[in-house]
Design a protein around this motif. Structure first.
Motif, short mmCIF file in Angstrom:
data_model
loop_
_atom_site.label_atom_id
_atom_site.label_comp_id
_atom_site.label_asym_id
_atom_site.label_seq_id
_atom_site.Cartn_x
_atom_site.Cartn_y
_atom_site.Cartn_z
N SER A 252 -6.64 1.83 -8.96
CA SER A 252 -5.51 1.23 -9.68
C SER A 252 -4.22 2.00 -9.47
O SER A 252 -3.19 1.65 -10.07
CB SER A 252 -5.83 1.18 -11.18
OG SER A 252 -6.04 2.50 -11.68
N PHE A 253 -4.23 3.03 -8.64
CA PHE A 253 -3.04 3.86 -8.43
C PHE A 253 -2.18 3.38 -7.26
O PHE A 253 -1.09 3.91 -7.04
CB PHE A 253 -3.44 5.32 -8.17
CG PHE A 253 -4.19 5.96 -9.31
CD1 PHE A 253 -3.53 6.35 -10.46
CD2 PHE A 253 -5.56 6.17 -9.22
CE1 PHE A 253 -4.22 6.95 -11.51
CE2 PHE A 253 -6.27 6.77 -10.26
CZ PHE A 253 -5.59 7.14 -11.42
N GLY A 254 -2.67 2.42 -6.49
CA GLY A 254 -1.96 2.01 -5.29
C GLY A 254 -2.09 3.01 -4.17
O GLY A 254 -1.24 3.08 -3.27
N ARG B 271 1.55 -6.59 3.42
CA ARG B 271 0.25 -7.04 3.96
C ARG B 271 -0.69 -5.86 4.17
O ARG B 271 -1.85 -5.90 3.73
CB ARG B 271 0.49 -7.77 5.30
CG ARG B 271 -0.78 -8.30 5.97
CD ARG B 271 -0.51 -8.57 7.44
NE ARG B 271 -0.29 -7.34 8.18
CZ ARG B 271 0.34 -7.28 9.36
NH1 ARG B 271 0.87 -8.36 9.90
NH2 ARG B 271 0.48 -6.12 9.99
N ASP B 272 -0.19 -4.80 4.81
CA ASP B 272 -1.05 -3.64 5.10
C ASP B 272 -1.44 -2.92 3.82
O ASP B 272 -2.59 -2.48 3.66
CB ASP B 272 -0.32 -2.67 6.03
CG ASP B 272 -0.26 -3.18 7.46
OD1 ASP B 272 -0.77 -4.28 7.73
OD2 ASP B 272 0.33 -2.48 8.30
N ALA B 273 -0.50 -2.77 2.91
CA ALA B 273 -0.78 -2.05 1.66
C ALA B 273 -1.81 -2.79 0.82
O ALA B 273 -2.72 -2.17 0.25
CB ALA B 273 0.51 -1.85 0.87
N ASN C 42 4.06 9.28 -6.77
CA ASN C 42 3.45 8.04 -7.24
C ASN C 42 3.48 8.04 -8.77
O ASN C 42 2.88 8.90 -9.42
CB ASN C 42 2.01 7.99 -6.72
CG ASN C 42 1.28 6.74 -7.10
OD1 ASN C 42 1.40 6.23 -8.21
ND2 ASN C 42 0.49 6.22 -6.17
N SER C 43 4.21 7.10 -9.38
CA SER C 43 4.44 7.14 -10.83
C SER C 43 3.14 6.94 -11.62
O SER C 43 2.98 7.53 -12.71
CB SER C 43 5.46 6.08 -11.23
OG SER C 43 5.01 4.78 -10.90
N ALA D 56 5.95 -0.88 -6.10
CA ALA D 56 4.66 -1.24 -5.50
C ALA D 56 4.66 -0.97 -4.00
O ALA D 56 5.63 -1.31 -3.31
CB ALA D 56 4.37 -2.72 -5.76
N TYR D 57 3.63 -0.31 -3.53
CA TYR D 57 3.39 -0.05 -2.11
C TYR D 57 4.43 0.88 -1.47
O TYR D 57 4.59 0.90 -0.26
CB TYR D 57 3.32 -1.36 -1.32
CG TYR D 57 2.39 -2.37 -1.93
CD1 TYR D 57 1.10 -2.00 -2.34
CD2 TYR D 57 2.78 -3.70 -2.12
CE1 TYR D 57 0.23 -2.92 -2.91
CE2 TYR D 57 1.92 -4.62 -2.69
CZ TYR D 57 0.64 -4.23 -3.08
OH TYR D 57 -0.21 -5.15 -3.65
#
Length: 422
Positions: free
Chosen positions: A264-266, A254-256, A323-324, A366-367
């Motif tokens: 687009s990198f998260g 939710r927070d992320a 971060n990939s 993700a996140y």
């Protein structure tokens, strides 16, 4: 002539003597105050990093257990899943005491440990070990000096015998800060020479003076900041009252989702806007030739391992990922990163440091990452799953088997299969 000189320099000399007497007479200890200790534990400032009294006071508190969490800038990434918030919300049997700053690495951490050896002995610790520390150029001297203090130096000289560890440490300190207090004594240690009686008395005097000076001035030099009130307490209401990792994962997602809408990198929107957005085009491919396999940092890490072994500290090492998506954009080589982690793990595991939470391959989740190299949200949840059971249920340290070959240039420059290193 003598009277004239005395009129000029006498008041200065008397003032200096008075200052030394006041510092020496000032009591070192403080009464334990749990609320103060909790605030100090999240006061992530340079002054607090360098101060002795705040760390030793919290870590020696017999009624409330504080555990040192060593690292660098990851501790500054506060959100609802941050280790400080989780420990407070669920009233765990410990509170993390965060020891880290942006740019601090193993050499600074080793010297900081010299200020709190009794508090670390037979204890538990968490050590975040970032592969980004292991650069080919080695540790930045400006960063080192920012987190270095004379109290660390006099503590180091006062407590260490001349051996492979102290020789290496002394050489590294002189490399980082060629013009330094107690240079004569430090140079002797770097050359493997024993300190004579005068040296030992001088070092002991300064060590005691620096310790008492820190106790006297640290409330002014390293006051509590507002992290506890502004970055810990407000997040408590965002967490479910009943603890479960499933519920924490839901909070993380939710927070992320709420804070990663701009790129687009998260990456967290505030971080992206402040640090990356204006120069994003220039950063494409800029890490293509970066390598962490060859570095003097491996020797600095060995200092830390030797210190933990001497103190019989049971420690869990945490290896974070990158971060990939950011890795692909900047050209950072995944195979190189994996090889670096393999080399780090060999140095740890071959010497008995087998408690390792290795997240180095999780940068594509993700996140999991809050920005380019720091965990957050779901990363903090994974961190807690690994670290909390280790810290909540302390056990004696295992038997360590130290190997001084890890101080060598051969190891610092080694890029082949670590298992074949001889």
């Amino acid at each position: 002539m003598l009277k004239r000189l005395w009129r000029i320099f006498g008041p200065v000399i008397c003032a200096l003597i008075l200052v030394v007497v006041v510092i020496y007479c000032y009591p070192q200890g403080r009464k334990h105050d749990y609320q103060t200790d909790k605030r100090n534990a999240v006061t992530l400032t340079t002054a607090n990093f360098k101060s002795r009294i705040n760390k030793t006071n919290a870590l020696s508190n017999k009624e409330h257990r504080f555990v040192p969490f060593f690292g660098s800038s990851e501790w500054l990434r506060f959100d609802a899943l941050h280790p400080a918030v989780l420990a407070e919300k669920y009233d765990r049997n410990y509170r993390p005491y965060f020891i880290g700053q942006r740019g601090a690495a193993s050499l600074n951490q080793y010297l900081g440990m010299q200020q709190m050896l009794p508090e670390l002995k037979n204890g538990t610790a968490v050590y975040v070990l970032s592969p980004q520390w292991f650069t080919k150029k080695g540790y930045n001297s400006a960063a080192f000096q920012q987190f270095f203090s004379n109290d660390q130096l006099s503590s180091f000289l006062n407590q260490n015998e001349t051996d492979e560890n102290s020789e290496y440490a002394a050489k590294r300190i002189l490399e980082m800060k060629p013009e330094i207090a107690m240079k004569s004594q430090l140079t002797k240690v770097a050359k493997g020479q024993e300190l004579n009686a005068f040296d030992k008395t001088y070092v002991q005097f300064l060590a005691e003076l620096n310790k008492r000076e820190d106790a006297l001035f640290s409330p002014f030099a390293a006051p509590n900041n507002a992290n506890y009130d502004k970055k810990v307490l407000p997040y408590l209401k965002e967490l479910p009252d009943e603890f479960s990792y499933e519920a924490l994962d839901q909070v993380a997602v939710r927070d992320a989702e709420e804070h990663t809408k701009s790129n687009s990198f998260g990456i967290d929107d505030r971080f992206y806007k402040k640090r990356l957005s204006k120069k994003i085009g220039k950063l494409k491919g800029f890490q293509e030739h970066l390598s962490y396999e060859v570095s003097q940092e491996y020797g600095d890490l060995q200092l830390v391992l030797n210190q933990f072994a001497k103190l019989k500290t049971n420690v869990i090492f945490v290896i974070p990922p990158v971060n990939s998506k950011w890795m692909a954009y900047t050209g950072l080589n995944q195979e190189m990163y994996d090889a670096t982690v393999l080399k780090i793990r060999y140095q740890l595991e071959s010497q008995g440091f087998t408690n390792i939470a290795d997240f180095s391959k999780d940068g594509d989740q993700a996140y999991f990452m809050q920005d380019t190299i720091h965990m957050g949200w779901k990363g903090w949840v994974a961190f807690d799953k690994a670290v909390d059971p280790f810290v909540s249920n302390p056990t004696p340290a295992p038997s360590y088997n130290l190997n001084d070959r890890f101080y060598s240039k051969d190891w610092a420059n080694y890029t082949a299969n670590p298992n074949e290193f001889k």
